[in-house]
Design a protein around this motif. Structure first.
Motif, PDB file in Angstrom:
ATOM      1  N   GLY A 179      55.742  37.567  27.288  1.00  0.00           N
ATOM      2  CA  GLY A 179      56.885  37.903  27.881  1.00  0.00           C
ATOM      3  C   GLY A 179      57.679  36.752  28.828  1.00  0.00           C
ATOM      4  O   GLY A 179      57.135  35.663  28.655  1.00  0.00           O
ATOM      5  N   PRO A 180      58.697  37.109  29.459  1.00  0.00           N
ATOM      6  CA  PRO A 180      59.225  35.888  30.259  1.00  0.00           C
ATOM      7  C   PRO A 180      58.637  35.268  31.200  1.00  0.00           C
ATOM      8  O   PRO A 180      57.485  35.906  31.717  1.00  0.00           O
ATOM      9  CB  PRO A 180      60.714  36.505  30.664  1.00  0.00           C
ATOM     10  CG  PRO A 180      60.500  37.990  30.922  1.00  0.00           C
ATOM     11  CD  PRO A 180      59.410  38.204  29.702  1.00  0.00           C
ATOM     12  N   PRO A 181      58.834  34.255  31.774  1.00  0.00           N
ATOM     13  CA  PRO A 181      57.822  33.585  32.833  1.00  0.00           C
ATOM     14  C   PRO A 181      58.120  34.491  34.028  1.00  0.00           C
ATOM     15  O   PRO A 181      59.294  34.681  34.421  1.00  0.00           O
ATOM     16  CB  PRO A 181      58.559  32.220  32.931  1.00  0.00           C
ATOM     17  CG  PRO A 181      59.109  31.976  31.939  1.00  0.00           C
ATOM     18  CD  PRO A 181      59.731  33.170  31.339  1.00  0.00           C
ATOM     19  N   LEU A 182      57.170  34.728  34.935  1.00  0.00           N
ATOM     20  CA  LEU A 182      57.229  35.546  36.044  1.00  0.00           C
ATOM     21  C   LEU A 182      56.778  34.572  37.181  1.00  0.00           C
ATOM     22  O   LEU A 182      55.553  34.310  37.559  1.00  0.00           O
ATOM     23  CB  LEU A 182      56.186  36.587  35.986  1.00  0.00           C
ATOM     24  CG  LEU A 182      56.297  37.674  34.985  1.00  0.00           C
ATOM     25  CD1 LEU A 182      55.139  38.411  34.792  1.00  0.00           C
ATOM     26  CD2 LEU A 182      57.363  38.311  34.628  1.00  0.00           C
ATOM     27  N   PRO A 183      57.645  33.751  37.937  1.00  0.00           N
ATOM     28  CA  PRO A 183      57.445  32.847  38.846  1.00  0.00           C
ATOM     29  C   PRO A 183      56.566  33.543  39.964  1.00  0.00           C
ATOM     30  O   PRO A 183      56.781  34.529  40.332  1.00  0.00           O
ATOM     31  CB  PRO A 183      58.783  32.515  39.436  1.00  0.00           C
ATOM     32  CG  PRO A 183      59.871  32.774  38.407  1.00  0.00           C
ATOM     33  CD  PRO A 183      59.246  33.983  37.931  1.00  0.00           C
ATOM     34  N   ILE A 184      55.372  32.809  40.558  1.00  0.00           N
ATOM     35  CA  ILE A 184      54.624  33.142  41.398  1.00  0.00           C
ATOM     36  C   ILE A 184      54.622  32.340  42.583  1.00  0.00           C
ATOM     37  O   ILE A 184      55.040  31.389  42.589  1.00  0.00           O
ATOM     38  CB  ILE A 184      53.143  33.477  41.070  1.00  0.00           C
ATOM     39  CG1 ILE A 184      52.659  31.768  40.659  1.00  0.00           C
ATOM     40  CG2 ILE A 184      53.072  34.276  39.746  1.00  0.00           C
ATOM     41  CD1 ILE A 184      51.083  32.047  40.371  1.00  0.00           C
ATOM     42  N   ASN A 185      54.486  32.822  43.571  1.00  0.00           N
ATOM     43  CA  ASN A 185      54.354  32.042  45.079  1.00  0.00           C
ATOM     44  C   ASN A 185      52.788  32.020  45.492  1.00  0.00           C
ATOM     45  O   ASN A 185      52.138  32.740  45.877  1.00  0.00           O
ATOM     46  CB  ASN A 185      55.082  33.135  46.183  1.00  0.00           C
ATOM     47  CG  ASN A 185      55.059  32.455  47.557  1.00  0.00           C
ATOM     48  OD1 ASN A 185      54.666  31.426  47.671  1.00  0.00           O
ATOM     49  ND2 ASN A 185      55.717  33.132  48.345  1.00  0.00           N
ATOM     50  N   LEU A 186      52.385  30.874  45.428  1.00  0.00           N
ATOM     51  CA  LEU A 186      51.201  30.420  45.502  1.00  0.00           C
ATOM     52  C   LEU A 186      50.631  30.436  47.090  1.00  0.00           C
ATOM     53  O   LEU A 186      49.441  30.329  47.503  1.00  0.00           O
ATOM     54  CB  LEU A 186      50.832  29.070  45.078  1.00  0.00           C
ATOM     55  CG  LEU A 186      50.591  28.831  43.653  1.00  0.00           C
ATOM     56  CD1 LEU A 186      50.702  27.299  43.252  1.00  0.00           C
ATOM     57  CD2 LEU A 186      49.340  29.557  42.995  1.00  0.00           C
ATOM     58  N   PHE A 187      51.772  30.430  47.869  1.00  0.00           N
ATOM     59  CA  PHE A 187      51.706  30.403  49.221  1.00  0.00           C
ATOM     60  C   PHE A 187      51.024  31.862  49.777  1.00  0.00           C
ATOM     61  O   PHE A 187      50.426  32.029  50.941  1.00  0.00           O
ATOM     62  CB  PHE A 187      53.215  30.400  50.084  1.00  0.00           C
ATOM     63  CG  PHE A 187      52.811  29.803  51.475  1.00  0.00           C
ATOM     64  CD1 PHE A 187      52.500  28.689  51.751  1.00  0.00           C
ATOM     65  CD2 PHE A 187      53.286  30.734  52.433  1.00  0.00           C
ATOM     66  CE1 PHE A 187      52.367  28.261  52.987  1.00  0.00           C
ATOM     67  CE2 PHE A 187      53.223  29.993  53.715  1.00  0.00           C
ATOM     68  CZ  PHE A 187      52.737  29.133  53.996  1.00  0.00           C
ATOM     69  N   GLU A 188      50.911  32.844  48.841  1.00  0.00           N
ATOM     70  CA  GLU A 188      50.447  34.115  49.350  1.00  0.00           C
ATOM     71  C   GLU A 188      49.324  34.650  48.396  1.00  0.00           C
ATOM     72  O   GLU A 188      49.456  35.650  47.807  1.00  0.00           O
ATOM     73  CB  GLU A 188      51.824  35.174  49.238  1.00  0.00           C
ATOM     74  CG  GLU A 188      52.885  35.053  49.956  1.00  0.00           C
ATOM     75  CD  GLU A 188      52.613  35.499  51.403  1.00  0.00           C
ATOM     76  OE1 GLU A 188      51.437  36.268  51.486  1.00  0.00           O
ATOM     77  OE2 GLU A 188      53.284  35.361  52.419  1.00  0.00           O
ATOM     78  N   PRO A 189      48.215  34.097  48.741  1.00  0.00           N
ATOM     79  CA  PRO A 189      46.957  34.717  47.933  1.00  0.00           C
ATOM     80  C   PRO A 189      46.551  35.958  48.449  1.00  0.00           C
ATOM     81  O   PRO A 189      46.123  36.063  49.813  1.00  0.00           O
ATOM     82  CB  PRO A 189      45.802  33.586  47.817  1.00  0.00           C
ATOM     83  CG  PRO A 189      46.209  32.565  49.074  1.00  0.00           C
ATOM     84  CD  PRO A 189      47.977  33.001  49.472  1.00  0.00           C
ATOM     85  N   ARG A 190      46.420  36.983  47.582  1.00  0.00           N
ATOM     86  CA  ARG A 190      45.723  38.326  48.228  1.00  0.00           C
ATOM     87  C   ARG A 190      44.437  38.871  47.388  1.00  0.00           C
ATOM     88  O   ARG A 190      44.431  38.593  46.211  1.00  0.00           O
ATOM     89  CB  ARG A 190      46.835  39.232  48.380  1.00  0.00           C
ATOM     90  CG  ARG A 190      47.985  38.958  49.069  1.00  0.00           C
ATOM     91  CD  ARG A 190      49.117  39.852  49.090  1.00  0.00           C
ATOM     92  NE  ARG A 190      50.264  39.397  49.928  1.00  0.00           N
ATOM     93  CZ  ARG A 190      51.217  40.008  50.283  1.00  0.00           C
ATOM     94  NH1 ARG A 190      51.476  41.327  49.957  1.00  0.00           N
ATOM     95  NH2 ARG A 190      52.235  39.566  51.189  1.00  0.00           N
ATOM     96  N   GLU A 191      43.807  39.717  48.134  1.00  0.00           N
ATOM     97  CA  GLU A 191      42.713  40.348  47.279  1.00  0.00           C
ATOM     98  C   GLU A 191      43.296  41.440  46.448  1.00  0.00           C
ATOM     99  O   GLU A 191      44.146  42.103  46.641  1.00  0.00           O
ATOM    100  CB  GLU A 191      41.901  40.977  48.483  1.00  0.00           C
ATOM    101  CG  GLU A 191      40.996  39.944  49.336  1.00  0.00           C
ATOM    102  CD  GLU A 191      40.145  39.079  48.835  1.00  0.00           C
ATOM    103  OE1 GLU A 191      39.224  39.401  47.904  1.00  0.00           O
ATOM    104  OE2 GLU A 191      40.354  37.929  49.102  1.00  0.00           O
ATOM    105  N   ILE A 192      42.842  41.352  45.305  1.00  0.00           N
ATOM    106  CA  ILE A 192      42.795  42.491  44.380  1.00  0.00           C
ATOM    107  C   ILE A 192      41.969  43.728  44.587  1.00  0.00           C
ATOM    108  O   ILE A 192      41.014  43.807  44.720  1.00  0.00           O
ATOM    109  CB  ILE A 192      42.232  42.082  42.900  1.00  0.00           C
ATOM    110  CG1 ILE A 192      43.602  41.016  42.243  1.00  0.00           C
ATOM    111  CG2 ILE A 192      42.497  43.217  41.854  1.00  0.00           C
ATOM    112  CD1 ILE A 192      43.284  40.416  40.921  1.00  0.00           C
ATOM    113  N   LEU A 193      42.841  44.701  44.833  1.00  0.00           N
ATOM    114  CA  LEU A 193      42.260  46.204  45.417  1.00  0.00           C
ATOM    115  C   LEU A 193      42.192  47.164  44.114  1.00  0.00           C
ATOM    116  O   LEU A 193      41.424  47.872  44.117  1.00  0.00           O
ATOM    117  CB  LEU A 193      42.803  46.834  46.626  1.00  0.00           C
ATOM    118  CG  LEU A 193      42.947  45.863  47.796  1.00  0.00           C
ATOM    119  CD1 LEU A 193      43.540  46.117  49.060  1.00  0.00           C
ATOM    120  CD2 LEU A 193      41.425  45.533  48.243  1.00  0.00           C
ATOM    121  N   ASN A 194      43.316  47.318  43.340  1.00  0.00           N
ATOM    122  CA  ASN A 194      43.452  48.006  42.467  1.00  0.00           C
ATOM    123  C   ASN A 194      42.864  47.721  41.163  1.00  0.00           C
ATOM    124  O   ASN A 194      43.678  46.772  40.434  1.00  0.00           O
ATOM    125  CB  ASN A 194      45.116  48.580  42.493  1.00  0.00           C
ATOM    126  CG  ASN A 194      45.054  49.704  41.112  1.00  0.00           C
ATOM    127  OD1 ASN A 194      44.181  50.048  40.680  1.00  0.00           O
ATOM    128  ND2 ASN A 194      46.515  50.024  41.127  1.00  0.00           N
TER     129      ASN A 194
END
Ligand SMILES: [Zn+2]
Length: 272
Positions: A179-194
């Motif tokens: 798919g197309p590139p999905l830009p990410i914000n490395l400034f916001e690491p979060r825990e995977i819950l789902n």
């Protein structure tokens, strides 16, 4: 080319603060280094002798540009942070978030990927790979690329100056769809819950954290986006399942993966 070096008192010196007349040593291979700088070149250190086994020696200028661009965006990142107890130097390290970012602009072996992950996790850090998309993200996958993508691995584009994730469908080390590139914000690491998102690509992903904008984040927040991806994935899986050898191939692949993992374990044991 390193940006940090050891001086004669074993202190760590940043290249702009170093003297061109003094002697320095490499943090990784302990080889002799000299400071270099010029009107069009940022200050850096140079190995006096060739050291192909040293990772800092073979680091390219592009690697440095990606590193410094990321540091500008996230000032909390520390560049070339040494981890002396495991003999590693992290490209970028975010101490408060216990995160290490490794930028990969050259091919890498499966053993090295496993060893680095293990070493950093021993230090309590999670390793996130940023793969240079001029080498990676092609139709045929590079060695270790699938493993990195199934863990915590994203792509970095020097041209567009973004770090990105993407939907993709990989079979037999070939990228059949992306798919197309999905830009990410490395400034916001979060825990995977789902962990219940019904997308094969995400179920195979073995990371504990995600970033704003990545595939997990978008699929988790946007049900229409997720529905479309699941349908797309299903349409790509169907012809594969019809293949009379599908299950035989799948079992062979699982055995191969098991053997590779066992070989990596033996290799690590021999290293100790
Ligand atoms: Zn070196």
């Amino acid at each position: 080319m390193p940006l940090y070096a050891l001086d004669e008192e074993n202190g760590i010196v940043f290249a702009p603060d170093a003297s061109t007349r003094k002697n320095y040593r490499c943090l990784e291979c302990r080889g002799s280094l000299q400071k270099r700088s010029g009107r069009h070149r940022r200050p850096h250190f140079c190995h006096r002798r060739s050291a192909p086994q040293c990772r800092l020696y073979s680091k390219s200028i592009d690697h440095l540009v990606i590193q410094t661009n990321l540091m500008k965006r996230i000032p909390q990142l520390k560049m070339e942070r040494p981890f002396p107890s495991v003999l590693r130097i992290a490209d970028l390290c975010w101490e408060e978030r216990k995160l290490v970012l490794e930028i990969q602009c050259s091919p890498i072996s499966i053993y090295e990927v496993g060893a680095r992950k293990k070493d950093y996790s021993q230090e309590g850090y999670e390793l996130v790979w940023l793969l240079d998309d001029r080498l990676f993200n092609k139709k045929r996958l590079r060695i270790a690329e699938e493993q990195i993508r199934r863990g915590s691995g994203y792509f970095v584009s020097l041209k567009r100056s973004i770090v990105y994730d993407q939907f993709e469908f990989i079979s037999d080390a070939v990228r059949l769809a992306k798919g197309p590139p999905l830009p990410i914000n490395l400034f916001e690491p979060r825990e995977i819950l789902n962990r219940q998102i019904p997308l094969r690509q995400l179920q195979e992903r073995k990371s504990s954290r995600y970033f704003l904008g990545d595939l997990y984040d978008r699929a988790n927040r946007n049900s229409t986006f997720l529905k479309r991806l699941v349908e797309h994935e299903e349409s790509l899986l169907k012809p594969l399942r019809k293949d009379p050898f599908y299950w035989i191939k799948k079992i062979l692949l699982l055995i191969l993966e098991y053997l590779l993992r066992a070989a990596t374990r033996d290799y690590d044991r021999n290293l100790r």
